[in-house]
Design a protein around this motif. Structure first.
Motif, PDB file in Angstrom:
ATOM      1  N   ASP A 101       1.302  -3.065   7.506  1.00  0.00           N
ATOM      2  CA  ASP A 101       0.408  -3.615   6.495  1.00  0.00           C
ATOM      3  C   ASP A 101       1.268  -4.095   5.330  1.00  0.00           C
ATOM      4  O   ASP A 101       2.004  -3.316   4.731  1.00  0.00           O
ATOM      5  N   PRO A 105      -1.510  -0.223  -0.312  1.00  0.00           N
ATOM      6  CA  PRO A 105      -2.762   0.425  -0.673  1.00  0.00           C
ATOM      7  C   PRO A 105      -2.506   1.719  -1.450  1.00  0.00           C
ATOM      8  O   PRO A 105      -1.385   2.238  -1.471  1.00  0.00           O
ATOM      9  N   GLU A 108      -4.361   7.476  -0.987  1.00  0.00           N
ATOM     10  CA  GLU A 108      -5.493   8.020  -0.225  1.00  0.00           C
ATOM     11  C   GLU A 108      -5.923   7.047   0.869  1.00  0.00           C
ATOM     12  O   GLU A 108      -6.209   7.431   1.996  1.00  0.00           O
ATOM     13  N   GLU A 109      -5.961   5.771   0.495  1.00  0.00           N
ATOM     14  CA  GLU A 109      -6.351   4.741   1.459  1.00  0.00           C
ATOM     15  C   GLU A 109      -5.310   4.625   2.570  1.00  0.00           C
ATOM     16  O   GLU A 109      -5.654   4.481   3.741  1.00  0.00           O
ATOM     17  N   ALA A 110      -4.052   4.720   2.208  1.00  0.00           N
ATOM     18  CA  ALA A 110      -2.977   4.632   3.204  1.00  0.00           C
ATOM     19  C   ALA A 110      -3.047   5.805   4.170  1.00  0.00           C
ATOM     20  O   ALA A 110      -2.856   5.635   5.380  1.00  0.00           O
ATOM     21  N   GLU A 112      -5.729   7.617   4.961  1.00  0.00           N
ATOM     22  CA  GLU A 112      -6.906   7.458   5.807  1.00  0.00           C
ATOM     23  C   GLU A 112      -6.669   6.397   6.879  1.00  0.00           C
ATOM     24  O   GLU A 112      -7.024   6.568   8.045  1.00  0.00           O
ATOM     25  N   SER A 113      -6.035   5.313   6.486  1.00  0.00           N
ATOM     26  CA  SER A 113      -5.728   4.240   7.428  1.00  0.00           C
ATOM     27  C   SER A 113      -4.765   4.723   8.507  1.00  0.00           C
ATOM     28  O   SER A 113      -4.926   4.403   9.691  1.00  0.00           O
TER      29      SER A 113
END
Length: 177
Positions: A101, A105, A108-110, A112-113
């Protein structure tokens, strides 16, 4: 001087040549993505993609529009070249991981991804080679159900049904994981 230069008609590209060039330009990245997804080896995918386009170029005049679109015809050739390589290797395939990517991000977003990608990779790893091929044709190559049907030699409704079942398997595996 008021001369107009005119090339002899023999130097003009044929309709098959012109159509092939347009097909190459519109499909090269998708074919490469599909082959890379099936082989999990970028160097081998480059060779197989080149081989597929070489085969298609040699057979360009024999394309029959009654049998499907040029794009589906090309992916059929790419599929056969990929299967030839896999047979040569005598091993099962697994899809390549997602490309990195490029954006950055939030942590937290990273996280989760990354968890979602890991779950999807694990779910794909347990699919049969035929099911992995459907995923590669749909999501790596970006083919529609009609084109997938032409590539794998089945009806459009059958391709759609099989793809739906594969996606459901992936959803269930990701929900369990």
């Amino acid at each position: 001087m008021n001369e107009t230069l005119v090339a002899p008609a023999i130097d003009a590209p044929s309709e098959a040549d012109t159509a092939f060039e347009a097909l190459y330009r519109s499909s090269r990245d998708d074919v490469f993505a599909y082959v890379t997804g099936m082989l999990r080896d970028r160097a081998a995918a480059e060779d197989v993609t080149a081989l597929a386009f070489e085969r298609a170029y040699r057979r360009r005049a024999g394309f029959n529009p009654k049998r499907g679109s040029r794009r589906a015809w090309l992916f059929g050739i790419a599929r056969n070249a990929t299967l030839d390589e896999l047979r040569r290797r005598r091993r099962q395939t697994a899809l390549v991981s997602e490309p990195a990517d490029e954006r950055h991000p939030a942590p937290e977003e990273a996280a989760e991804s990354a968890i979602r990608r890991t779950a999807v990779r694990a779910a794909i790893a347990v699919l049969s080679p035929r099911d992995r091929e459907l995923v590669a044709l749909k999501f790596f190559a970006g083919l529609g159900n009609a084109e997938i049907a032409a590539v794998i030699g089945t009806s459009e409704s059958n391709a759609g049904t099989r793809l739906h079942r594969v996606i459901e398997k992936l959803r269930e595996a990701c929900d369990e994981g």
